[in-house]
Design a protein around this motif. Structure first.
Motif, PDB file in Angstrom:
ATOM      1  N   VAL A  88      39.663  39.799  61.864  1.00 51.25           N
ATOM      2  CA  VAL A  88      38.242  39.792  62.237  1.00 51.25           C
ATOM      3  C   VAL A  88      37.487  40.827  60.941  1.00 51.25           C
ATOM      4  O   VAL A  88      37.963  41.846  60.952  1.00 51.25           O
ATOM      5  N   ASP A  90      33.665  41.006  60.453  1.00 51.33           N
ATOM      6  CA  ASP A  90      32.026  40.653  60.469  1.00 51.33           C
ATOM      7  C   ASP A  90      31.453  41.522  60.578  1.00 51.33           C
ATOM      8  O   ASP A  90      31.653  42.681  61.069  1.00 51.33           O
ATOM      9  N   THR A 115      33.358  35.454  66.353  1.00 56.32           N
ATOM     10  CA  THR A 115      33.452  36.859  66.825  1.00 56.32           C
ATOM     11  C   THR A 115      32.985  36.806  68.150  1.00 56.32           C
ATOM     12  O   THR A 115      33.995  37.674  68.974  1.00 56.32           O
TER      13      THR A 115
END
Length: 158
Positions: A88, A90, A115
């Motif tokens: 991840v 983001d 996400t």
């Protein structure tokens, strides 16, 4: 006799008319212009946490507010285990509103679908976190408390 009669009528008329015009000019001079152009994109003082009120500089107060808000939300997010099986990286944009009474609410969360699928409970965790923010000193515009809205970016990485 007619002359005296005309003088008695015309003299008071002229005297009263002169004072009439004088009063009109005085009234014009006492009217004050009101500044009707208001910049709604800025405030005179930012919303403040209790420990930021002693800072004298406006710029440093803004920095203090941003740091306190970020620390509060990050501390709340740390309490919850946000685990993802995939990588991840983001940025989530959180729009917050501080009303004229100093209460902070969540206006909007801009989060990517990817996400959102990885962290489906992120919105609710964020709402709970923001509901626990203490009452702030509201923003001030022209000596009046006003509602302000701002965007806080939250970077998610694992």
């Amino acid at each position: 006799m007619l002359k005296k009669f005309l003088y008695l009528i015309l003299v008071p008329f002229f005297i009263s008319s002169c004072s009439y015009f004088q009063n009109q000019t005085n009234k014009k001079n006492t009217i004050h212009e009101v500044d009707t152009l208001v910049d709604f994109t800025s405030v005179d003082a930012f919303p403040l946490f209790p420990n930021c009120t002693e800072i004298p500089s406006r710029e440093k107060q803004q920095i203090c507010f941003q740091m306190e808000m970020s620390q509060h939300i990050y501390a709340s997010l740390k309490k919850h285990q946000l685990n993802a099986l995939e990588l991840v990286n983001d940025t989530v944009l959180v729009k917050l509103k501080v009303n004229a009474e100093g209460k902070t609410t969540l206006s909007n969360v801009e989060i990517s679908e990817d996400t959102k699928n990885k962290f489906p409970q992120f919105d609710s965790i964020l709402r709970v976190s923001i509901s626990h923010i203490p009452i702030l000193k509201p923003a001030i515009k022209r000596d009046m408390p006003v509602t302000t809205q701002f965007v806080l970016p939250i970077i998610l990485k694992n």
